[in-house]
Design an enzyme around this catalytic site. Structure first.
Site, mmCIF file in Angstrom:
data_model
loop_
_atom_site.group_PDB
_atom_site.id
_atom_site.type_symbol
_atom_site.label_atom_id
_atom_site.label_comp_id
_atom_site.label_asym_id
_atom_site.label_seq_id
_atom_site.Cartn_x
_atom_site.Cartn_y
_atom_site.Cartn_z
ATOM 1 N N ASP A 162 24.210 31.369 75.847
ATOM 2 C CA ASP A 162 24.249 32.806 75.549
ATOM 3 C C ASP A 162 25.623 33.327 75.956
ATOM 4 O OD1 ASP A 162 24.014 35.512 75.281
ATOM 5 O OD2 ASP A 162 22.304 35.720 76.633
ATOM 6 N N LEU A 163 26.415 33.693 74.969
ATOM 7 C CA LEU A 163 27.796 34.117 75.241
ATOM 8 C C LEU A 163 27.874 35.500 75.906
ATOM 9 C CD1 LEU A 163 29.454 32.800 71.959
ATOM 10 C CD2 LEU A 163 29.887 31.936 74.271
ATOM 11 N N GLY A 178 29.498 36.299 66.791
ATOM 12 C CA GLY A 178 29.712 37.736 66.889
ATOM 13 C C GLY A 178 28.416 38.482 66.674
ATOM 14 N N SER A 190 37.874 41.045 62.452
ATOM 15 C CA SER A 190 37.295 41.734 61.285
ATOM 16 C C SER A 190 38.270 42.808 60.814
ATOM 17 C CB SER A 190 35.974 42.402 61.677
ATOM 18 O OG SER A 190 35.555 43.297 60.659
ATOM 19 N N TYR A 213 31.564 47.811 68.037
ATOM 20 C CA TYR A 213 31.938 46.680 67.176
ATOM 21 C C TYR A 213 33.425 46.762 66.813
ATOM 22 C CZ TYR A 213 31.985 43.244 63.417
ATOM 23 O OH TYR A 213 32.293 42.149 62.635
HETATM 24 P P1 NAI Z 1 25.936 35.523 61.392
HETATM 25 O O1 NAI Z 1 25.048 36.579 61.946
HETATM 26 O O2 NAI Z 1 25.473 34.738 60.234
HETATM 27 O O3 NAI Z 1 26.375 34.519 62.561
HETATM 28 C C1 NAI Z 1 26.693 34.943 63.852
HETATM 29 C C2 NAI Z 1 26.371 33.834 64.822
HETATM 30 O O4 NAI Z 1 26.751 34.244 66.148
HETATM 31 C C3 NAI Z 1 24.868 33.507 64.840
HETATM 32 O O5 NAI Z 1 24.660 32.125 64.684
HETATM 33 C C4 NAI Z 1 24.429 33.994 66.202
HETATM 34 O O6 NAI Z 1 23.346 33.285 66.773
HETATM 35 C C5 NAI Z 1 25.729 33.816 67.019
HETATM 36 N N1 NAI Z 1 25.653 34.629 68.228
HETATM 37 C C6 NAI Z 1 25.423 35.962 68.299
HETATM 38 N N2 NAI Z 1 25.297 36.330 69.588
HETATM 39 C C7 NAI Z 1 25.464 35.213 70.338
HETATM 40 C C8 NAI Z 1 25.402 34.947 71.726
HETATM 41 N N3 NAI Z 1 25.116 35.918 72.625
HETATM 42 N N4 NAI Z 1 25.608 33.692 72.166
HETATM 43 C C9 NAI Z 1 25.844 32.699 71.271
HETATM 44 N N5 NAI Z 1 25.892 32.878 69.933
HETATM 45 C C10 NAI Z 1 25.688 34.131 69.477
HETATM 46 O O7 NAI Z 1 27.276 36.274 61.019
HETATM 47 P P2 NAI Z 1 28.657 35.726 60.395
HETATM 48 O O8 NAI Z 1 28.977 36.570 59.246
HETATM 49 O O9 NAI Z 1 28.667 34.270 60.248
HETATM 50 O O10 NAI Z 1 29.639 36.178 61.568
HETATM 51 C C11 NAI Z 1 30.614 35.305 62.113
HETATM 52 C C12 NAI Z 1 31.767 36.159 62.632
HETATM 53 O O11 NAI Z 1 32.405 36.804 61.543
HETATM 54 C C13 NAI Z 1 31.330 37.280 63.577
HETATM 55 O O12 NAI Z 1 32.224 37.329 64.669
HETATM 56 C C14 NAI Z 1 31.426 38.535 62.726
HETATM 57 O O13 NAI Z 1 31.683 39.680 63.512
HETATM 58 C C15 NAI Z 1 32.605 38.165 61.842
HETATM 59 N N6 NAI Z 1 32.681 38.943 60.610
HETATM 60 C C16 NAI Z 1 31.688 38.861 59.671
HETATM 61 C C17 NAI Z 1 31.762 39.617 58.522
HETATM 62 C C18 NAI Z 1 30.674 39.601 57.483
HETATM 63 O O14 NAI Z 1 30.653 40.488 56.603
HETATM 64 N N7 NAI Z 1 29.749 38.624 57.510
HETATM 65 C C19 NAI Z 1 32.915 40.511 58.252
HETATM 66 C C20 NAI Z 1 33.915 40.499 59.291
HETATM 67 C C21 NAI Z 1 33.794 39.731 60.423
#
Ligand code: NAI
Length: 249
Positions: free
Chosen positions: A46-47, A72, A112, A149
């Site tokens: 848990d980050l 994230g 982002s 955020y």
């Molecule tokens: P997602 O929701 O599919 O994946 C996020 C991952 O982070 C999940 O696997 C989740 O379990 C993990 N996570 C969250 N909290 C955590 C914690 N406390 N400890 C460990 N792991 C944790 O979302 P996505 O789109 O793959 O996001 C990846 C990155 O891209 C994030 O940092 C997000 O902010 C960024 N991002 C995404 C955009 C989008 O439209 N999808 C746009 C801009 C940035």
């Protein structure tokens, strides 16, 4: 999916691998990559918990070729947790792993384009980063989730610049990737916090949202030896959305 297809054979720690962009990056990097997430990963961590971060870092053997900070949380989560996971955890995890990174290693942090909406100056972002987990509640008290955020991603981009200068003497590169909207589960939360119209308008301007693989490809490139002279930048990966919108204004 075959995790070894087109593998770059690098020993990279990737966070956020249970879903979306992190999962796509694991597919690209191949079997030597190490996944970290709250569940369903090589390392379960848990980050939001500094002790869990220290424990996870201690379980990773040297040498590491790089780190991709992808995990994230959106602005629907509690502001303190958003700040912890999105900008403080990457800094803490990196500090713990620096001794295990080889010369020539690379770090990429996923920020982002939402960071561009944050109006905090560099000194305020530095205070957030330098206060660490101890000062979290102080900073979070001033922020609602959606604003947290934007602040968290602006602080992460600020951290990239600072860490890049700090790591340069060791030949370790640090870069950021800033996606526009990407089709992953987090987009549902963005529709709630940023508004359905704003998210739809982005796709309206450039035809569609990005795919996880398109963002993962940019991260994989910055981690690779092909990007050996790229350091301290933020690479916007948004299909041109930001530029098209600016020209239309
Ligand atoms: P997602 O929701 O599919 O994946 C996020 C991952 O982070 C999940 O696997 C989740 O379990 C993990 N996570 C969250 N909290 C955590 C914690 N406390 N400890 C460990 N792991 C944790 O979302 P996505 O789109 O793959 O996001 C990846 C990155 O891209 C994030 O940092 C997000 O902010 C960024 N991002 C995404 C955009 C989008 O439209 N999808 C746009 C801009 C940035």
């Amino acid at each position: 999916m075959d995790r070894n297809a087109g593998a770059l054979v690098m020993r990279i720690l990737v966070t956020g691998t249970a879903s979306g962009i992190g999962a796509a990056l694991m597919t690209m990097l191949g079997a030597d990559a190490i996944g970290l997430d709250r569940h369903g990963a090589d390392l379960v961590c848990d980050l939001a918990d500094p002790a869990a971060i220290a424990d996870a870092a201690s379980r990773i053997d040297a040498p590491l070729d790089g780190i991709a900070h992808v995990a994230g949380l959106p602005g629907t989560a509690d502001a303190a947790i958003v700040l912890a996971v999105n900008c403080l955890a990457p800094a803490l995890l990196t500090d713990a792993l620096l001794p295990k990174l080889r010369e020539g290693a690379a770090i990429v942090a996923v920020s982002s384009i939402a960071a561009l909406r944050c109006d905090w100056q560099a000194d305020a972002l530095d205070a957030l980063l330098d206060g660490g987990f101890r000062a979290l509640t102080h900073h979070a008290a001033k922020l609602a989730g959606p604003e947290a955020y934007e602040v968290s991603k602006a602080a992460l981009s600020r951290w990239v610049v600072r860490q890049s200068a700090q790591c340069q003497p060791r030949g370790i590169r640090v870069n950021g990737v800033s996606p526009g909207p990407v089709e992953t589960p987090i987009l549902t939360d963005f529709r709630m916090t940023m508004g359905e119209d704003r998210i739809a308008a982005a796709a309206g301007l450039v035809g569609r949202h990005g795919t996880p693989a398109e963002i993962a490809a940019a991260i994989a490139f910055l981690l690779s030896a092909e990007a050996s002279w790229i350091n301290g930048i933020d690479l916007r990966v948004d299909g041109g959305f930001h530029t098209v919108r600016a020209m239309a204004a």
